[in-house]
Design an enzyme around this catalytic site. Structure first.
Site, mmCIF file in Angstrom:
data_model
loop_
_atom_site.group_PDB
_atom_site.id
_atom_site.type_symbol
_atom_site.label_atom_id
_atom_site.label_comp_id
_atom_site.label_asym_id
_atom_site.label_seq_id
_atom_site.Cartn_x
_atom_site.Cartn_y
_atom_site.Cartn_z
ATOM 1 N N LYS A 199 0.816 -1.227 0.000
ATOM 2 C CA LYS A 199 0.000 0.000 0.000
ATOM 3 C C LYS A 199 0.844 1.270 0.000
ATOM 4 C CE LYS A 199 -2.041 -0.830 3.636
ATOM 5 N NZ LYS A 199 -2.328 -0.453 4.976
ATOM 6 N N ARG A 232 -10.143 1.598 8.704
ATOM 7 C CA ARG A 232 -9.758 0.233 9.057
ATOM 8 C C ARG A 232 -10.944 -0.576 9.584
ATOM 9 N NH1 ARG A 232 -3.915 0.873 9.085
ATOM 10 N NH2 ARG A 232 -3.129 -0.491 10.683
ATOM 11 N N ARG A 251 10.748 -11.220 6.287
ATOM 12 C CA ARG A 251 11.343 -9.938 6.685
ATOM 13 C C ARG A 251 12.427 -10.141 7.746
ATOM 14 N NH1 ARG A 251 6.200 -5.969 7.082
ATOM 15 N NH2 ARG A 251 5.922 -6.965 9.090
ATOM 16 N N ARG A 269 11.631 -9.548 13.398
ATOM 17 C CA ARG A 269 10.916 -8.678 14.339
ATOM 18 C C ARG A 269 10.115 -9.533 15.305
ATOM 19 N NH1 ARG A 269 10.179 -3.306 12.256
ATOM 20 N NH2 ARG A 269 11.056 -3.292 10.184
ATOM 21 N N ARG A 305 -3.042 -11.035 13.456
ATOM 22 C CA ARG A 305 -3.222 -9.763 12.728
ATOM 23 C C ARG A 305 -4.110 -9.962 11.503
ATOM 24 N NH1 ARG A 305 2.400 -8.915 13.628
ATOM 25 N NH2 ARG A 305 2.979 -8.997 11.442
HETATM 26 P P1 AMP Z 1 0.134 1.182 10.000
HETATM 27 O O1 AMP Z 1 1.449 1.820 9.716
HETATM 28 O O2 AMP Z 1 -0.932 1.581 9.040
HETATM 29 O O3 AMP Z 1 0.222 -0.303 10.181
HETATM 30 O O4 AMP Z 1 -0.356 1.760 11.431
HETATM 31 C C1 AMP Z 1 0.416 1.609 12.597
HETATM 32 C C2 AMP Z 1 -0.484 1.666 13.821
HETATM 33 O O5 AMP Z 1 -1.169 2.925 13.877
HETATM 34 C C3 AMP Z 1 -1.599 0.621 13.854
HETATM 35 O O6 AMP Z 1 -1.158 -0.617 14.361
HETATM 36 C C4 AMP Z 1 -2.606 1.283 14.775
HETATM 37 O O7 AMP Z 1 -2.200 1.178 16.145
HETATM 38 C C5 AMP Z 1 -2.490 2.754 14.371
HETATM 39 N N1 AMP Z 1 -3.444 3.051 13.270
HETATM 40 C C6 AMP Z 1 -3.131 3.364 11.981
HETATM 41 N N2 AMP Z 1 -4.245 3.584 11.250
HETATM 42 C C7 AMP Z 1 -5.282 3.427 12.106
HETATM 43 C C8 AMP Z 1 -6.693 3.503 11.958
HETATM 44 N N3 AMP Z 1 -7.276 3.795 10.795
HETATM 45 N N4 AMP Z 1 -7.457 3.257 13.049
HETATM 46 C C9 AMP Z 1 -6.908 2.964 14.244
HETATM 47 N N5 AMP Z 1 -5.591 2.859 14.450
HETATM 48 C C10 AMP Z 1 -4.773 3.090 13.394
#
Ligand code: AMP
Length: 223
Positions: A14, A89, A123, A156, A167
């Site tokens: 993405k 999300r 990874r 990781r 996940r």
């Molecule tokens: P990402 O880099 O998109 O995986 O986001 C990292 C972390 O940010 C996630 O694991 C969540 O804790 C938080 N996060 C990002 N986007 C959202 C969202 N739309 N709603 C809630 N938490 C988010």
């Protein structure tokens, strides 16, 4: 003005696809995860609020996240449009978004769980300098050692089969319904994300009716 949302499971590419679209069409790339990481890194009040959920790999609560998105979009620095990455999300966030903004398309990067597993479990991270590796497409020259500093490459802590399965289950339970909501409004274009990066980018553009990237050879000829 182009307003896009990009959705896809972890490892679907993405961020890479969003960045290329943003660079070529002057869109502002808004990654909610990046916004949160910035706040955690600089120890802001919001950072303190969201750190626990982020460290646990859980979603931050919806109202905080909606405020972050609303405030970010309220800056109106997106003269040519935006591409929103990592939001929505879940169904509630999708509903909030549809009520508050109009969107031209939702780009769905479709990647089967088996391929996510293959990519994520490959990874590696240098335990010394933090450089990222991937045993599928970015192998170190010397097995188990960082090319830059010679440090030991490790996995990781949250890239285990078990953590990944949790996940993925969470993603399907929460994000699939958000995608269905957009599908109902005929906003979704789905792209096969198993292909190489360039092919995925071309497929996205084809479906959105956007001009294709200029290939290097073509660009050189035009100079
Ligand atoms: P990402 O880099 O998109 O995986 O986001 C990292 C972390 O940010 C996630 O694991 C969540 O804790 C938080 N996060 C990002 N986007 C959202 C969202 N739309 N709603 C809630 N938490 C988010």
């Amino acid at each position: 003005m182009r307003k896009y949302v990009i959705m896809g499971v972890q490892g679907s590419g993405k961020g890479t696809q969003a960045k290329q679209l943003a660079a070529d069409f002057d869109l502002v790339h808004i990654s909610v995860g990046d916004v949160y990481r910035w706040h955690v890194q600089y120890h802001t009040k919001l950072g303190a609020q969201v750190r626990r959920a982020m460290n646990a790999g859980e979603l931050v609560d919806d109202s905080t996240t909606e405020t972050v998105v609303r405030d970010r979009l309220a800056l109106h620095d997106w003269n040519y449009g935006f591409i929103l990455d990592g939001f929505p999300r879940n169904r509630r966030q999708a509903q909030f978004f549809l009520e508050s903004y109009d969107v031209d398309a939702v780009i769905h990067l479709d990647l089967p769980d088996s391929e996510v597993r293959r990519r994520v479990l490959a990874r590696r991270l240098c335990s010394n300098c933090g450089m990222d590796y991937n045993l599928i497409e970015h192998r170190p020259a010397r097995e188990g050692r960082c090319d830059a500093c010679g440090g030991e490459l490790v996995t990781r802590a949250d890239d285990t089969e078990e953590a990944l399965a949790a996940r993925l289950a969470d993603y399907h339970a929460k994000t699939d319904p958000a995608l269905d909501l957009f599908r109902g409004k005929e906003l979704v274009i789905s792209v096969d994300a198993t292909a190489a990066k360039g092919a995925v980018q071309r497929a996205i553009r084809e479906q959105l009716g956007l001009p294709q990237p200029v290939r290097k050879a073509q660009a050189d000829r035009r100079r």
